[in-house]
Design an enzyme around this catalytic site. Structure first.
Site, mmCIF file in Angstrom:
data_model
loop_
_atom_site.group_PDB
_atom_site.id
_atom_site.type_symbol
_atom_site.label_atom_id
_atom_site.label_comp_id
_atom_site.label_asym_id
_atom_site.label_seq_id
_atom_site.Cartn_x
_atom_site.Cartn_y
_atom_site.Cartn_z
ATOM 1 N N ARG A 1 11.603 34.239 1.468
ATOM 2 C CA ARG A 1 11.026 33.509 0.330
ATOM 3 C C ARG A 1 11.308 32.013 0.420
ATOM 4 O O ARG A 1 10.585 31.192 -0.123
ATOM 5 C CB ARG A 1 11.625 34.016 -0.983
ATOM 6 C CG ARG A 1 11.218 35.432 -1.350
ATOM 7 C CD ARG A 1 11.561 35.682 -2.816
ATOM 8 N NE ARG A 1 11.607 37.098 -3.154
ATOM 9 C CZ ARG A 1 10.546 37.814 -3.521
ATOM 10 N NH1 ARG A 1 9.364 37.244 -3.580
ATOM 11 N NH2 ARG A 1 10.660 39.084 -3.821
ATOM 12 N N GLU B 229 -0.373 33.234 -10.099
ATOM 13 C CA GLU B 229 0.006 34.287 -9.144
ATOM 14 C C GLU B 229 0.221 33.693 -7.763
ATOM 15 O O GLU B 229 -0.422 32.709 -7.396
ATOM 16 C CB GLU B 229 -1.123 35.335 -9.073
ATOM 17 C CG GLU B 229 -0.874 36.558 -9.932
ATOM 18 C CD GLU B 229 0.062 37.568 -9.280
ATOM 19 O OE1 GLU B 229 1.002 37.161 -8.557
ATOM 20 O OE2 GLU B 229 -0.147 38.772 -9.483
ATOM 21 N N ASP B 230 1.091 34.322 -6.992
ATOM 22 C CA ASP B 230 1.310 33.871 -5.624
ATOM 23 C C ASP B 230 0.137 34.263 -4.718
ATOM 24 O O ASP B 230 -0.455 33.430 -4.049
ATOM 25 C CB ASP B 230 2.627 34.429 -5.064
ATOM 26 C CG ASP B 230 2.785 35.939 -5.292
ATOM 27 O OD1 ASP B 230 1.869 36.572 -5.867
ATOM 28 O OD2 ASP B 230 3.825 36.490 -4.893
ATOM 29 N N LYS C 44 -6.409 36.759 -0.379
ATOM 30 C CA LYS C 44 -6.712 37.553 0.824
ATOM 31 C C LYS C 44 -7.976 38.335 0.545
ATOM 32 O O LYS C 44 -7.955 39.552 0.389
ATOM 33 C CB LYS C 44 -5.551 38.525 1.068
ATOM 34 C CG LYS C 44 -4.819 38.293 2.360
ATOM 35 C CD LYS C 44 -3.983 39.487 2.713
ATOM 36 C CE LYS C 44 -2.519 39.230 2.528
ATOM 37 N NZ LYS C 44 -1.706 40.413 2.867
ATOM 38 N N ASP D 81 7.758 37.260 0.068
ATOM 39 C CA ASP D 81 8.820 37.932 0.815
ATOM 40 C C ASP D 81 8.309 39.064 1.681
ATOM 41 O O ASP D 81 7.199 39.567 1.504
ATOM 42 C CB ASP D 81 9.825 38.549 -0.163
ATOM 43 C CG ASP D 81 9.242 39.778 -0.874
ATOM 44 O OD1 ASP D 81 8.142 39.659 -1.439
ATOM 45 O OD2 ASP D 81 9.873 40.858 -0.816
ATOM 46 N N PHE E 287 -0.283 39.882 6.840
ATOM 47 C CA PHE E 287 0.853 39.822 5.927
ATOM 48 C C PHE E 287 1.558 38.481 6.100
ATOM 49 O O PHE E 287 1.886 38.083 7.209
ATOM 50 C CB PHE E 287 1.820 40.976 6.194
ATOM 51 C CG PHE E 287 2.814 41.138 5.098
ATOM 52 C CD1 PHE E 287 2.496 41.853 3.952
ATOM 53 C CD2 PHE E 287 4.061 40.534 5.180
ATOM 54 C CE1 PHE E 287 3.406 41.972 2.906
ATOM 55 C CE2 PHE E 287 4.974 40.649 4.141
ATOM 56 C CZ PHE E 287 4.649 41.370 3.007
ATOM 57 N N VAL E 288 1.768 37.786 4.991
ATOM 58 C CA VAL E 288 2.379 36.457 5.071
ATOM 59 C C VAL E 288 3.661 36.390 4.250
ATOM 60 O O VAL E 288 3.831 37.138 3.289
ATOM 61 C CB VAL E 288 1.407 35.347 4.598
ATOM 62 C CG1 VAL E 288 0.241 35.208 5.558
ATOM 63 C CG2 VAL E 288 0.907 35.606 3.181
ATOM 64 N N LYS F 3 8.741 37.780 -8.290
ATOM 65 C CA LYS F 3 9.467 36.572 -7.958
ATOM 66 C C LYS F 3 8.631 35.634 -7.095
ATOM 67 O O LYS F 3 8.982 34.494 -6.901
ATOM 68 C CB LYS F 3 10.736 36.935 -7.162
ATOM 69 C CG LYS F 3 11.627 37.939 -7.809
ATOM 70 C CD LYS F 3 12.768 38.327 -6.806
ATOM 71 C CE LYS F 3 13.516 39.526 -7.335
ATOM 72 N NZ LYS F 3 14.440 40.053 -6.290
ATOM 73 N N GLY F 4 7.534 36.185 -6.548
ATOM 74 C CA GLY F 4 6.774 35.442 -5.542
ATOM 75 C C GLY F 4 6.248 34.089 -5.990
ATOM 76 O O GLY F 4 5.990 33.215 -5.172
ATOM 77 N N ASP G 212 -4.297 40.267 -3.295
ATOM 78 C CA ASP G 212 -4.565 41.046 -2.086
ATOM 79 C C ASP G 212 -5.670 42.066 -2.429
ATOM 80 O O ASP G 212 -6.844 41.728 -2.411
ATOM 81 C CB ASP G 212 -3.229 41.690 -1.687
ATOM 82 C CG ASP G 212 -3.282 42.489 -0.410
ATOM 83 O OD1 ASP G 212 -4.258 42.353 0.321
ATOM 84 O OD2 ASP G 212 -2.323 43.238 -0.141
HETATM 85 P P1 IMP Z 1 -2.499 43.375 -4.891
HETATM 86 O O1 IMP Z 1 -2.234 44.195 -6.121
HETATM 87 O O2 IMP Z 1 -2.843 44.244 -3.719
HETATM 88 O O3 IMP Z 1 -3.480 42.269 -5.101
HETATM 89 O O4 IMP Z 1 -1.110 42.777 -4.459
HETATM 90 C C1 IMP Z 1 -0.529 41.695 -5.026
HETATM 91 C C2 IMP Z 1 0.945 41.657 -4.745
HETATM 92 O O5 IMP Z 1 1.276 42.250 -3.479
HETATM 93 C C3 IMP Z 1 1.389 40.248 -4.660
HETATM 94 O O6 IMP Z 1 1.785 39.761 -5.936
HETATM 95 C C4 IMP Z 1 2.524 40.298 -3.680
HETATM 96 O O7 IMP Z 1 3.728 40.588 -4.350
HETATM 97 C C5 IMP Z 1 2.200 41.452 -2.774
HETATM 98 N N1 IMP Z 1 1.562 40.993 -1.521
HETATM 99 C C6 IMP Z 1 0.296 41.188 -1.139
HETATM 100 N N2 IMP Z 1 0.051 40.645 0.072
HETATM 101 C C7 IMP Z 1 1.205 40.079 0.453
HETATM 102 C C8 IMP Z 1 1.609 39.337 1.625
HETATM 103 O O8 IMP Z 1 0.832 39.067 2.563
HETATM 104 N N3 IMP Z 1 2.890 38.901 1.668
HETATM 105 C C9 IMP Z 1 3.782 39.161 0.658
HETATM 106 N N4 IMP Z 1 3.449 39.840 -0.451
HETATM 107 C C10 IMP Z 1 2.173 40.300 -0.553
HETATM 108 MG MG MG Z 2 4.264 39.450 -6.172
#
Ligand code: IMP
Ligand code: MG
Length: 308
Positions: free
Chosen positions: A288, A222-223, A254, A282, A275-276, A168-169, A226
């Site tokens: 959100r 993508e939002d 990030k 969210d 963490f944001v 949903k992000g 990470d």
């Molecule tokens: P990744 O697989 O570690 O790159 O994570 C990506 C997903 O983790 C994103 O689509 C978010 O849903 C969640 N996520 C990662 N960091 C944050 C954050 O700082 N705030 C909120 N959601 C996050």
């Molecule tokens: Mg997400």
């Protein structure tokens, strides 16, 4: 004779450390602006209001703050009625002489109203919710999303790309981004499962796209990226469906936490390893709807904290 504003300093103070505030309320106001990520300058300009016959400035006015993002001067008022009346008179004169200058006189109680006007709510409310610091203000996001939209418009000229969002992000980002793209685009969404701390298996597509992407020019939106693991997984899945092209656009990167590197074509902002929340992102489904991107206070992030 034409009157012109005078720059008070080559580089006006724009941090609490640098500014020599005349009143405590000014410092408090600067702190409030900092909290919301609104840029400011302290007394950057003096506006001559009256000149003597030989050209000397005999009356002038230096507004307390200038907010460059809003092209707005702010003058804070004290509580003493005599001074307020004098300020009103000076302000009237300033507006006559410099009709293009936007200036507001603010009473202490008006501070919060002003901030609310920028869509950032009242400070007490936010602190109460557990927000620590605004990392990206609504204005900063708006400006950057606008730029990304323009860049995508140029890059996909003559094409009809399909924007794929991950729920949903991505909701806020997608809604704003697509409105800054001047092309005949289509939009689709998917929902994927995320790691839940135990044997939940691999990433699952909980809700798939409704469009067939084969032969389409797909832009995955993508939002936040990470570790990069989600993105890597999605890119693999989408590639297997043989789109004509596949590019990636993420609002937040990030990078410091990256484990799996998947190339990204468009990035809104690189952010530090914190963490944001907000602008679609969210923490346990909350936050959100904040119109900016913010960090949370440590006690908000603590598992099992009250109010989760
Ligand atoms: P990744 O697989 O570690 O790159 O994570 C990506 C997903 O983790 C994103 O689509 C978010 O849903 C969640 N996520 C990662 N960091 C944050 C954050 O700082 N705030 C909120 N959601 C996050
Ligand atoms: Mg997400």
């Amino acid at each position: 004779m034409q009157l012109r504003p005078l720059e008070t300093r080559a580089a006006p103070a724009s941090t609490i450390e640098d500014a020599r505030f005349a009143h405590e309320s000014e410092e408090e106001f600067a702190g409030l602006l900092d909290f919301y990520g609104v840029r400011w300058q302290y007394e950057p300009r003096t506006f001559p209001l009256r000149q003597s016959d030989d050209g000397r400035v005999v009356e002038a006015f230096s507004p307390d703050f200038y907010l460059p993002e809003f092209d707005l001067y702010i003058e804070l008022t004290t509580l003493k009625q005599g001074l307020v009346t004098d300020k009103h008179r000076k302000l009237r004169r300033l507006r006559e002489l410099y009709p293009d200058v936007q200036i507001k006189l603010l009473h202490r109680k008006d501070y919060l109203n002003l901030l609310a006007k920028y869509g950032i709510g009242a400070v007490n409310e936010l602190e109460h919710m557990g927000v620590r610091e605004v990392l990206l203000s609504a204005t900063q996001i708006e400006r950057r999303v606008n730029e990304l939209g323009a860049q995508i418009t140029r890059d996909y000229a003559g094409k009809e790309p399909l924007f794929v969002g991950v729920l949903k992000g991505v909701t806020c980002f997608m809604a704003d981004l697509m409105r800054h793209v001047a092309l005949p685009i289509s939009v689709d969404f998917m929902t994927i499962s995320s790691y839940e701390g135990d044997r939940s298996g691999a990433v699952r597509i909980v809700q798939d796209l409704t469009e067939n992407i084969e032969g389409r020019d797909v832009l995955l939106v993508e939002d936040i990226v990470d570790t990069g693991m989600t993105l890597q997984h999605l890119v693999r899945q989408l590639r297997a469906r043989e789109p004509a092209s596949l590019r990636v656009c993420a609002l937040l990167d990030k990078r410091a936490r990256r484990l799996v590197d998947t190339p990204m074509d468009y990035v809104g902002f690189e952010i530090p390893d914190e963490f944001v929340v907000g602008y679609g992102l969210d923490y346990q489904q909350r936050f959100r709807n904040l119109p900016f991107v913010a960090t949370l206070r440590a006690e908000t992030l603590r598992p099992g904290a009250p109010g989760q």
